[in-house]
Design a protein around this motif. Structure first.
Motif, PDB file in Angstrom:
ATOM      1  N   TRP A  55      15.405  47.088  56.183  1.00  0.00           N
ATOM      2  CA  TRP A  55      16.782  47.465  56.505  1.00  0.00           C
ATOM      3  C   TRP A  55      16.911  48.973  56.684  1.00  0.00           C
ATOM      4  O   TRP A  55      16.232  49.755  56.014  1.00  0.00           O
ATOM      5  CB  TRP A  55      17.733  47.023  55.398  1.00  0.00           C
ATOM      6  N   SER A  56      17.817  49.371  57.568  1.00  0.00           N
ATOM      7  CA  SER A  56      18.191  50.785  57.653  1.00  0.00           C
ATOM      8  C   SER A  56      19.047  51.125  56.435  1.00  0.00           C
ATOM      9  O   SER A  56      19.696  50.248  55.854  1.00  0.00           O
ATOM     10  CB  SER A  56      18.972  51.050  58.939  1.00  0.00           C
TER      11      SER A  56
ATOM     12  N   GLY B 215      22.540  49.797  56.543  1.00  0.00           N
ATOM     13  CA  GLY B 215      22.710  48.360  56.699  1.00  0.00           C
ATOM     14  C   GLY B 215      23.127  47.918  58.082  1.00  0.00           C
ATOM     15  O   GLY B 215      23.493  46.755  58.274  1.00  0.00           O
TER      16      GLY B 215
ATOM     17  N   VAL C  23      18.011  46.313  61.391  1.00  0.00           N
ATOM     18  CA  VAL C  23      16.840  45.788  60.694  1.00  0.00           C
ATOM     19  C   VAL C  23      15.612  46.073  61.556  1.00  0.00           C
ATOM     20  O   VAL C  23      15.592  45.724  62.745  1.00  0.00           O
ATOM     21  CB  VAL C  23      16.950  44.272  60.442  1.00  0.00           C
TER      22      VAL C  23
ATOM     23  N   ALA D  76      22.075  44.425  63.243  1.00  0.00           N
ATOM     24  CA  ALA D  76      22.346  43.499  62.146  1.00  0.00           C
ATOM     25  C   ALA D  76      23.557  42.621  62.419  1.00  0.00           C
ATOM     26  O   ALA D  76      23.673  41.532  61.849  1.00  0.00           O
ATOM     27  CB  ALA D  76      22.549  44.273  60.843  1.00  0.00           C
TER      28      ALA D  76
ATOM     29  N   SER E 184      19.752  43.571  52.223  1.00  0.00           N
ATOM     30  CA  SER E 184      20.322  44.885  52.500  1.00  0.00           C
ATOM     31  C   SER E 184      20.549  45.600  51.172  1.00  0.00           C
ATOM     32  O   SER E 184      20.500  44.989  50.096  1.00  0.00           O
ATOM     33  CB  SER E 184      21.638  44.740  53.265  1.00  0.00           C
ATOM     34  N   SER E 185      20.818  46.904  51.220  1.00  0.00           N
ATOM     35  CA  SER E 185      20.929  47.683  49.983  1.00  0.00           C
ATOM     36  C   SER E 185      22.065  47.200  49.093  1.00  0.00           C
ATOM     37  O   SER E 185      21.979  47.283  47.863  1.00  0.00           O
ATOM     38  CB  SER E 185      21.115  49.168  50.317  1.00  0.00           C
ATOM     39  N   ASP E 186      23.149  46.673  49.681  1.00  0.00           N
ATOM     40  CA  ASP E 186      24.252  46.165  48.868  1.00  0.00           C
ATOM     41  C   ASP E 186      24.101  44.680  48.547  1.00  0.00           C
ATOM     42  O   ASP E 186      24.968  44.096  47.894  1.00  0.00           O
ATOM     43  CB  ASP E 186      25.595  46.417  49.560  1.00  0.00           C
ATOM     44  N   GLU E 187      23.014  44.064  49.018  1.00  0.00           N
ATOM     45  CA  GLU E 187      22.693  42.655  48.758  1.00  0.00           C
ATOM     46  C   GLU E 187      23.750  41.695  49.298  1.00  0.00           C
ATOM     47  O   GLU E 187      23.841  40.551  48.864  1.00  0.00           O
ATOM     48  CB  GLU E 187      22.470  42.409  47.264  1.00  0.00           C
TER      49      GLU E 187
ATOM     50  N   ALA F 131      17.993  39.520  55.705  1.00  0.00           N
ATOM     51  CA  ALA F 131      17.257  39.427  56.966  1.00  0.00           C
ATOM     52  C   ALA F 131      16.075  38.493  56.780  1.00  0.00           C
ATOM     53  O   ALA F 131      15.373  38.564  55.765  1.00  0.00           O
ATOM     54  CB  ALA F 131      16.781  40.808  57.411  1.00  0.00           C
TER      55      ALA F 131
ATOM     56  N   VAL G 115      19.856  37.176  60.632  1.00  0.00           N
ATOM     57  CA  VAL G 115      20.564  37.911  59.589  1.00  0.00           C
ATOM     58  C   VAL G 115      21.663  37.006  59.044  1.00  0.00           C
ATOM     59  O   VAL G 115      22.424  36.406  59.813  1.00  0.00           O
ATOM     60  CB  VAL G 115      21.160  39.229  60.114  1.00  0.00           C
TER      61      VAL G 115
ATOM     62  N   ASP H 223      24.890  36.506  56.122  1.00  0.00           N
ATOM     63  CA  ASP H 223      25.799  37.006  55.098  1.00  0.00           C
ATOM     64  C   ASP H 223      25.594  36.180  53.835  1.00  0.00           C
ATOM     65  O   ASP H 223      25.469  34.946  53.905  1.00  0.00           O
ATOM     66  CB  ASP H 223      27.251  36.882  55.561  1.00  0.00           C
TER      67      ASP H 223
END
Length: 725
Positions: free
Chosen positions: A478-479, A482, A485, A500, A698-701, A705, A714, A716
């Motif tokens: 991930w970037s 977010g 990807v 994404a 992603s960083s916030d989960e 991906a 991707v 949610d």
């Protein structure tokens, strides 16, 4: 469990999502589709909600069979219905059935269903390696590569009519006799043992002198009892298979061997002589016996191809005008290199023949030794796996596939003068596809592959635009924001970046990953130093090298290395040194090792065999353990048991992502699962078409991906009090 007879008011009852899920889980999607056709009048209208639901159940049946539990069925079916608002609006109560935490795919469907797909036949344990229609078109024979069964399907109802269990066998192909009274099955089993002796010290089999023997079984299709059996000639290479073809009178089976063609009279003791084309032939690759009597063999020559690399044999086209009348034959050296997926098919007129290899298609006149049309492809293009003429000879179907990625069914118009032009194309599925067969009426083509048998209606139109050819991706990264990807192409070994929000939009970016990750050159150097330190601590590490399960912590300070029968070793990548995570021996073979976000926890996955019976069932267990990295204490453990038979299939996780609150893994049969990261309790699981091989939060989960044969997906992550900011 809803396996009782259909209720009187079936239409209202099946609209309740709980009842639909229970029914599909208990009876299978095909049976529920049949019930819709029988009990819901609107299902006859393909544009109505019940009609669309019925089509979804038939064309996505491979995703809804062998479900592990009701939750998997509910989530997978909901994902399928997400792009059919008319159907999802017709159903009621879905929210009450779905788990509190689940996945929802973004963007367009990564593996859309072509409108010409009629249905998918399931039942075999993947993959299916052969399909064959009976001459009258009323039955279809399918062969499972790993489940040692041949299944006979009624083409009117598509119910399984018969199942032939050939215990302990590995099967290759089934061929109907022209009169439909016999079915020949090619395969291998201990019934006809190999010749020679194994050397116990020869791990790779290079020194042992073993000649492998295969078998041909012939069944009476009226009683489905075995009528005759014969071994094939011994061969030195295990993967070297003979080929078979029936004579037009259904009395003789031609078996392509190393040096020629053996004619086997299946009903008599007196056998015809072999057809030996001379010392120019090293091996017969394919056979086709024309209804007019001529037999064609595509063979590997004993000499190198002219102008080709030294040692690469040329291909020969050998034809016998009258195989019963004598050994007289014509040998045409086509002058092209040989490769393994090769074949020959007579045109129905008996004058022309289609010869194919993985990267070349040739329409030729064997009698005149003339090439009428040729098409060559590059090494990166999908391989031609099978070709078949339509019954009227006007169209040729070509199956293009490779290991992973999209498979395509290409249709060619072939004129009487030898002119060939593309007619239409079907994007079959993002999976390896192995065989095809035309129905005798010419309206339907069956294709065999990883997820079952697909039936295609060729009376509808097609498209001739660019093939769907999303690269097989892996290693999602991930970037930081977010929004994108990064994924690595398996074939091209370069990186792409996907949006994404719409992961179907991907762009190449070069040979280096553009976002921070643990696979940098500096980290790789540290890992190599650690691996050299731990290389010989376990035989598994020495034998399998880079394939050993390992992981680098997100902060790049720790490296975990797992051996076959030894505990996990932790290496300090900053200050040096190593230690064992625990002194406890593993319960089975290590499969995956992954750190949590803070490097204070580690999740491992092991596979162990619970019971195994030769020729019978094989029960396996997947053990997932959460470890405290500092103390080596096991904080949580979960087990998942399955079989290699027809019951719940064993999960084989291929990648694992550990977040602060969630854990995700992807595995065989397109499974994507979520667990609680603290307790390892399962939360939800779904299945997709095509193999999957990589997962990353992603960083916030709040997004996941997933990479695989269909490209990048991707999702949610819905529900469950996700992290904010």
């Amino acid at each position: 469990m809803s396996d009782s007879p259909a209720p009187r008011d079936y239409a209202s009852w099946i609209r309740d999502y709980a009842n639909l899920v229970d029914r599909v889980f208990a009876r299978g999607p095909e049976r529920v589709a049949d019930e819709l056709a029988e009990h819901v009048p609107d299902a006859a209208d393909s544009d109505s909600a019940p009609g669309r639901l019925r089509r979804l159940l038939l064309t996505r049946a491979h995703l809804l069979t062998h479900s592990r539990d009701r939750t998997e069925t509910a989530c997978t079916l909901h994902d399928v219905l997400a792009r059919e608002p008319r159907v999802s609006g017709w159903l009621t109560g879905a929210d009450e059935v779905l788990p509190p935490v689940r996945l929802a795919e973004r963007g367009p469907d990564a593996a859309p269903v072509d409108a010409r797909l009629l249905r998918v036949l399931t039942g075999h344990r993947a993959p299916v390696c052969s399909v064959a229609w009976s001459p009258d078109g009323e039955r279809l024979a399918t062969v499972g590569a790993h489940d040692a069964t041949v299944r006979i399907w009624d083409a009117r109802t598509w119910r399984q009519e018969r199942r032939l269990d050939i215990r302990g066998a590995a099967l290759d192909r089934a061929v109907w006799s022209p009169d439909g009274r016999r079915l020949a099955v090619l395969g291998k089993s201990d019934r006809f043992p190999d010749l020679g002796e194994y050397d116990a010290d020869d791990v790779h089999g290079w020194e042992s002198r073993i000649e492998h023997v295969r078998m041909v079984l012939v069944y009476d299709t009226a009683t489905w009892r075995e009528h005759a059996a014969t071994p094939t000639a011994p061969r030195s290479w295990y993967g070297d298979r003979p080929v078979i073809a029936w004579s037009p009178d259904s009395r003789t089976l031609a078996i392509g061997e190393d040096i020629g063609v053996r004619l086997w009279a299946v009903d008599g003791e007196e056998q015809p002589p072999w057809l030996l084309p001379g010392d120019r032939v090293r091996r017969v690759l394919d056979l086709h016996w024309h209804s007019g009597g001529a037999l064609a063999a595509l063979a590997q020559g004993s000499e190198s191809a002219p102008g080709g690399a030294r040692g690469v044999p040329e291909s020969l086209l050998v034809t016998w005008p009258d195989p019963y009348g004598g050994p007289r034959c014509r040998v045409w050296a086509r002058g092209v290199p040989w490769d393994s997926p090769s074949g020959v098919r007579w045109h129905p007129d008996g004058e022309r023949a289609w010869v194919f290899s993985s990267h070349e298609l040739t329409l030729c006149d064997p009698g005149a030794e003339q090439v009428l049309w040729r098409s060559e492809r590059g090494s990166e293009d999908p391989w031609a796996k099978a070709v078949e003429w339509s019954p009227d000879g006007a169209t040729l179907a070509e199956l293009r596939s490779r290991h992973g990625g999209w498979a395509h069914l290409a249709l060619w118009d072939a004129g009487a003068t030898g002119a060939v032009s593309p007619r239409a194309r079907i994007d079959c599925a993002p999976e390896e596809t192995t065989d095809l067969a035309w129905s005798p009426g010419g309206a339907t083509v069956a294709t065999a592959g990883e997820s079952g048998v697909r039936l295609w209606d060729l009376r509808r139109g097609g498209h001739t635009g660019p093939e769907r050819s999303a690269p097989r991706f892996t290693d999602p990264v991930w970037s930081p924001d977010g929004a994108h990807v990064a994924v690595r192409s398996i074939q091209e070994r370069r990186w792409y970046v996907a949006d994404a929000r719409d992961p179907s939009r991907v762009e190449p970016v070069g040979e280096q990953c553009p976002f921070p990750h643990t696979g940098t050159e500096e980290v790789r150097e540290r890992v190599e130093a650690a691996r050299r330190e731990g290389r010989d601590y376990d035989q598994y590490a020495s034998w399998y090298g880079s394939r050993i399960p390992d992981a680098v912590s997100p902060g790049r300070e720790l490296y975990a290395l797992a051996g076959g029968l030894a505990p996990v070793i932790l290496f300090d990548l900053r200050d040096g040194g190593s230690r064992r995570l625990s002194e406890a021996r593993p319960e089975g073979r290590w499969m995956l090792v992954r750190f949590g976000p803070g490097a204070d926890r580690l999740v491992t996955v092991q596979q162990r065999t619970v019971s195994w019976e030769r020729g019978g069932d094989w029960v396996e267990e997947i053990v997932m353990i959460l470890w405290d990295v500092d103390t080596g204490e096991q904080l949580a453990r979960t087990r998942s048991r399955g079989t290699r038979g027809e019951d719940a299939w064993t999960d084989y996780p291929r990648d694992l992502a550990v977040g602060r609150t969630r854990l995700a893994w992807c595995g065989n049969h397109g499974v994507i699962a979520l667990h609680d990261a603290r307790t390892l309790e399962p939360l939800s699981r779904t299945r997709v078409t095509g193999g999957v091989n990589g997962v990353a939060f992603s960083s916030d989960e709040r997004a996941l991906a997933v990479t695989g044969d269909a490209g990048v997906r991707v999702y949610d992550v819905l529900g469950g009090g996700l992290l904010r900011g």
